[in-house]
Scaffold this active site. Sequence first.
Site, mmCIF file in Angstrom:
data_model
loop_
_atom_site.group_PDB
_atom_site.id
_atom_site.type_symbol
_atom_site.label_atom_id
_atom_site.label_comp_id
_atom_site.label_asym_id
_atom_site.label_seq_id
_atom_site.Cartn_x
_atom_site.Cartn_y
_atom_site.Cartn_z
ATOM 1 N N CYS A 383 77.392 17.734 -21.205
ATOM 2 C CA CYS A 383 77.661 18.453 -19.731
ATOM 3 C C CYS A 383 76.454 18.024 -18.754
ATOM 4 C CB CYS A 383 77.953 19.865 -19.971
ATOM 5 S SG CYS A 383 78.785 20.748 -18.578
ATOM 6 N N HIS A 509 82.453 20.020 -23.479
ATOM 7 C CA HIS A 509 81.489 20.413 -24.275
ATOM 8 C C HIS A 509 82.025 20.302 -25.778
ATOM 9 C CE1 HIS A 509 78.508 22.522 -22.145
ATOM 10 N NE2 HIS A 509 79.498 22.693 -21.093
ATOM 11 N N GLU A 511 81.121 20.381 -28.595
ATOM 12 C CA GLU A 511 80.616 21.364 -29.584
ATOM 13 C C GLU A 511 81.333 22.436 -29.828
ATOM 14 O OE1 GLU A 511 79.033 20.693 -26.744
ATOM 15 O OE2 GLU A 511 78.090 22.544 -25.921
HETATM 16 N N1 GLN Z 1 75.028 23.069 -14.183
HETATM 17 C C1 GLN Z 1 75.746 22.022 -14.462
HETATM 18 C C2 GLN Z 1 77.192 22.288 -13.992
HETATM 19 O O1 GLN Z 1 77.479 23.469 -13.532
HETATM 20 C C3 GLN Z 1 76.144 21.875 -15.773
HETATM 21 C C4 GLN Z 1 76.665 23.008 -16.790
HETATM 22 C C5 GLN Z 1 76.717 22.891 -18.053
HETATM 23 O O2 GLN Z 1 75.948 22.260 -18.738
HETATM 24 N N2 GLN Z 1 77.484 23.535 -18.920
HETATM 25 O O3 GLN Z 1 77.801 21.346 -13.719
#
Ligand code: GLN
Length: 549
Positions: A383, A509, A511
């Site tokens: 992300c 994600h 994970e």
């Molecule tokens: N802050 C970033 C976004 O909002 C990444 C979010 C995250 O890593 N879950 O896109």
Amino acid sequence: MDVKYIFITGGVISSVGKGVTCAAIGRLLKERGIKVAIQKLDPYINVDPGTMSPYQHGEVYVLDDGAETDLDLGHYERFVDINLSSVCNITTGQVYAEVIGKERRGDYLGGTIQVIPHITNEIKRRIGLVSKDTGAEVVLVEVGGTVGDIESLPFIEALRQMRTDAGRDNTFYIHTTWLPHIGATNELKTKPTQHSVRELRALGISPQMIVARADYPIPADLCAKMAQFCDVEQRAVVPMHTTDVMYEVPLLLENLGVGDYLMEALNIKPRKQANWTDWEKLVKQARTKKPVVRVALVGKYVELHDAYMSVRESLYHAGLALGVQVEIDWLHSAELEKGRGWNEVQAADAILVPGGFGGRGIEGKIQAAQYARENKVPYLGLCLGMQLMVVEFARNVLGYTEANSTEFDPVSSYPVIDLMPDQRNIADMGATMRLGVYPCEMQQGSIAAEAYNNGVVQERHRHRYEFNNAYREAFEQHGMRLSGISPDDRLVEISELADHPFMLGTQFHPEFLSRPTRPHPLFVAFVKAAAERAGVNQQAIPLDIEVSH
Ligand code: GLN
């Protein structure tokens, strides 16, 4: 058939592994062919943990349907290997929001709205939704916090009422406690457990099983004592000696007869014989001395490992599958900015930059990505980690020195990561990100496609920003492959470097979908690349389990 309920409360202290116990009990039932679901009741007033700092709450776990939940849901999904839904995490905030909403609509016109029955009824209604939504025959319900907390009283009262509502034969109450150890006399003490059970009974619940955890072996006479003083059958006192391998807990509970006892108590017939072969292999593998692979995890909340719970578990699963011991070096990105921690980065076989929000430590993560790219060190960006890999490439390969994500520089002249169009007019912060599973289509011949061995995958998301499509061509021309794209072609989901052993970032994600017995393919590919760099691949003894998605 009636739905059966197992309620799990905690006593003495928090952090005794109630969530893991609950998850492991879920596994005992699943192994017998019973369809289970697990629900967590969280007494705080936030509607969900999505707006809480990881420092307060640890990781925010995300489900398929986009629910932002407590990290215990991660334990449940990993141990039972099920996908849960938003009904599986209730908070006081949700309950009150619903009741107050109804009151404003006039649903209770004329009535006085009270904790009992209105709040407790709403809690019970939500407990009832779990079997309806998931088709579970047995629903396990874990109450957050410790018995005696003021804020969990309505939940405890609702559980008490469930005994009459669902029927005595269909409800079972488990209390998990902690036995302190007195060093001077080398003894474990049951008194706090007795007090905690008394507290619970004062609230109208008599536990039928006690899971007593301790860091030392628990002698049989102490179990007998707890049975006697807490009015629980001797067979239902479960001595849980702390284990160094968390995934051993289902096996320990099975050996202590917990699965059979619960089936008997709830009068359920097993549909199949429990088969623990995979779990036994897993635990054996965990205890086998394996060659070490070092991963530098460059994050923001590294003091609190719980903030990256699923990432840590996913690395662990991949390590078990490949027969290597993944050691994580927890590095603070803000420290890297000050020039500290680079020895660890250099000593690492791979670098992982996980998700995150806000500007603190961003430049340190970008520097870590640069180091990985230039030195051909395996890199996995999750992300935010993917977004910063893109920013770094823009600055240092494409020469866009001012490149940034508009999250950190709203007026950047090269906004290579930008707010998603449907996020622009959002005012509320809670539950408004792009959340939950969305499909991702793999580009043939890419590292991602090879790892997944699958053309289209579903992955879980939690973000507001995305790769800015205006820059796709520039990146591809210079060697960054946009190897995973949403099927409607709107969103870059995976980016990877062509000329690098393994440098890959995902907007999603992965994970949240790794399971101990089904490690996530991207984590396996990443750890494999790390093992190759460390030169340990030859000695590794891989575990014979399925890598699937
Ligand atoms: N802050 C970033 C976004 O909002 C990444 C979010 C995250 O890593 N879950 O896109």
